[in-house]
Design a protein around this motif. Sequence first.
Motif, PDB file in Angstrom:
ATOM      1  N   VAL A  39      -4.257   9.944  -2.395  1.00 16.67           N
ATOM      2  CA  VAL A  39      -4.120   8.980  -3.481  1.00 16.67           C
ATOM      3  C   VAL A  39      -3.571   7.681  -2.895  1.00 16.67           C
ATOM      4  N   GLU A  40      -4.378   6.637  -2.909  1.00 13.50           N
ATOM      5  CA  GLU A  40      -3.982   5.328  -2.394  1.00 13.50           C
ATOM      6  C   GLU A  40      -3.809   4.374  -3.568  1.00 13.50           C
ATOM      7  N   ILE A  41      -2.663   3.704  -3.618  1.00 11.02           N
ATOM      8  CA  ILE A  41      -2.395   2.726  -4.669  1.00 11.02           C
ATOM      9  C   ILE A  41      -2.045   1.392  -4.009  1.00 11.02           C
ATOM     10  N   SER A  97      -6.720   1.394  -6.929  1.00 13.34           N
ATOM     11  CA  SER A  97      -6.520   2.729  -6.363  1.00 13.34           C
ATOM     12  C   SER A  97      -7.828   3.297  -5.867  1.00 13.34           C
ATOM     13  N   SER A  98      -7.714   4.250  -4.937  1.00 14.25           N
ATOM     14  CA  SER A  98      -8.882   4.982  -4.453  1.00 14.25           C
ATOM     15  C   SER A  98      -9.311   6.028  -5.462  1.00 14.25           C
ATOM     16  N   LEU A 131      -7.581   5.557 -12.367  1.00 11.98           N
ATOM     17  CA  LEU A 131      -6.253   5.368 -12.940  1.00 11.98           C
ATOM     18  C   LEU A 131      -6.341   5.124 -14.441  1.00 11.98           C
ATOM     19  N   ARG A 134       0.828  -1.214   0.000  1.00 19.91           N
ATOM     20  CA  ARG A 134       0.000   0.000   0.000  1.00 19.91           C
ATOM     21  C   ARG A 134       0.859   1.260   0.000  1.00 19.91           C
TER      22      ARG A 134
END
Length: 732
Positions: free
Chosen positions: A228-230, A197-198, A201, A142
């Motif tokens: 931004v979460e990936i 992702s949140s 993309l 994460r």
Amino acid sequence: MEHPCGLFTLSNQPVPLKSISVDVSINQFVADVSATLDYKNEETGPVEALFVFPMDEDSAVYSFQAVVDGKNIVAEIREKQQAQEDYENAISQGQAAFLLEQDSSSGDIFRCSIGNLPPGQKATVTMSYVQELSLEADEAVRFVLPAILNPRYLLQESAETNSITSYISRILGKELPYTFSVSANICSSNGIEKVHSSCALSPLKYLADDKTVAQVSLAEGHKFDRDVEILVYYGGRNTPSVSLELPQAGAKPGSLMGDTAMMVSFYPSISVAEGESTSGEFIFLVDRSGSMNSPLNFEKGSQFRISSAKETLILLLKSLPLGCYFNIYGFGSTFDYFFPESVEYTQQTMEEAVQRVKSLKADLGGTEILEALTDIYSKSCKPNHPRQLFVFTDGEVCDTGLVIAEVQRHSQNHRCFSFGIGEGASTSLIKGIARASGGTAEFIMDKDRMQLKALRSLKRALQPVVQDISFTWTLPLGVETTLLSPAPTMIFHGQRLIVYAQLKGTNAVTGEVCLQYTLCGNIVRSTVPFSLDPKADDKLTIHRLAAKSLIQTLERSSQDAAEEKKKVVDISLQSGVVSPHTAYIAINKELNEPIQGPLTQRDIPLAHRYHFHFFMSLYPLCSSLSVLYISPLLQLISLQKADGSWELDEALTSVLGVSVQAALSKDVPSWATILAVLWLHSSFWGQREEWELLEKKAVAWIQAHSDSSLGECIEAANALLKSSVDPAVFGL
């Protein structure tokens, strides 16, 4: 009156920041990030631009540079006070200057100052940092790029403090006057299976046929208005590893940067067969400040934070083992508790607590956690019942150091499992209190289920206590190691464990490191062999992560403050990693002439986290946040007794979707509980991690209250529910 040209905030102030572009390089479980900020002064006089932004607390900022009129100006790291004085002196002399510093009260807030930007002038600043990436329960790696920086609520003890977040201009994300882009390159020898992702993309693009290298970026039009979460999923499972990195060229041998650096990764496996503890004192400390009335994220339909916390508390209460002790605290500007002292977990105390949880509201004002913690620690621990503290908060506290220090003082008497709720939760607070007490930290964002992460932590709290943790090295003569990060005080199943070491003398071929600990009276060893063949890395990633770990350890030390500060400064200056006591400074001394005119300060706005009243306009049907939507799963869980059993009544049959008459076809004590367990397996298998602890209680109760007819009962229950659950669930 005519306004100067340029982009404006809602207060009609021009904004010199035009764009933010971020390049991320993810290699296995480490990310190297470069953020570039483009500025242009479109006013008629010189300006000073101040940009305050969040960053993960574990980030090691190691580089800062500026480009002005095509000239590259590389910043130098200095003691913070000296850097600040140099900056002020430079702008007072009409020189352009650039300063990057960490907030003194919180390790997850940074400030970038651009001083004396002349009219019409462009400037580009780039900062780089590295960080370890956390491992999720589903083995995703994460990465989070924080964008939301909530105002930090001032503690009573620090009300005089000038909070760095209190004066930041904030506007709605869609109206931010600068653009934002993120591009990520991902590399793994195990192959890259997928990326989530949140945020929206671009399609994942593989750059190698074996899918070991890939690229992805944010979709066009994304605003800097949410974190931004990936999440990256690799092909192979996580395995122990050792990585060695060559020293920095020209650095003095024997120093941190002058010797080989080592990163050791373990993935301890604590077998479930070792058993779970049925003792413990479980204290749940829940944020009930006004900000908990906000949704978890910005999407319409998102659950409110306080509602998610209430659901989670009910699930935790139902999952506790008989014989333990528990209590629930709420905190805001004040605090309260359910019981004056922790009480034994019985049917009566559990029912009382569940009813009180259902009526909880986010009505306690600000976010002051310190007073509640002090009250908890003032009460004696229960003999033979280790204290386990669960903290749920959106983490908007100023001067987190006071809170972490309080947890640290009592670290020998408890473990703290912390949960950051929603975007903008302070990583310094959430990670800091968990690290200080040997617990774990979780962050709940976007579509993450708080219940899943809370139950994972409860399972860890119930694991047998690991003792006597140590590392031993088998190395040839002339080769020595020095541990740069503290040996862990706690190990949990499924958790990655990383330590850093300094290696002196590498004129050998192989070595090995052994992790050893005692579990349930047995000595457990995990050994990893490695080649003494360090690799070159011009970014010195391992060295800088090791420096960050060492700085954090020294900052938490209870030793002489002046001596520890001196050590932190020395490590920071050696490695280039910013600390609370150092900063990066760059000065453009080659201007043709001093800048003329008064200097105007421009604060760069951040995205506004929508207020409660704004969201109420999106949810006009939601008249009261105290109303808790009860899902079918939570309805069934709410009906379970403290001993793990269910009663056969109309409430249960309604959830199961069968008639009372049909359910009465069997007259055995365990019949209702068998039906409930089968329904869980057939209807909510995908959420099994959330109910497996209470299922374990139920199965144990069934086994204690059944006879040889258990198999026949299970078969009849499967037929009634039209399910086909394997009787092995019940130990048959």
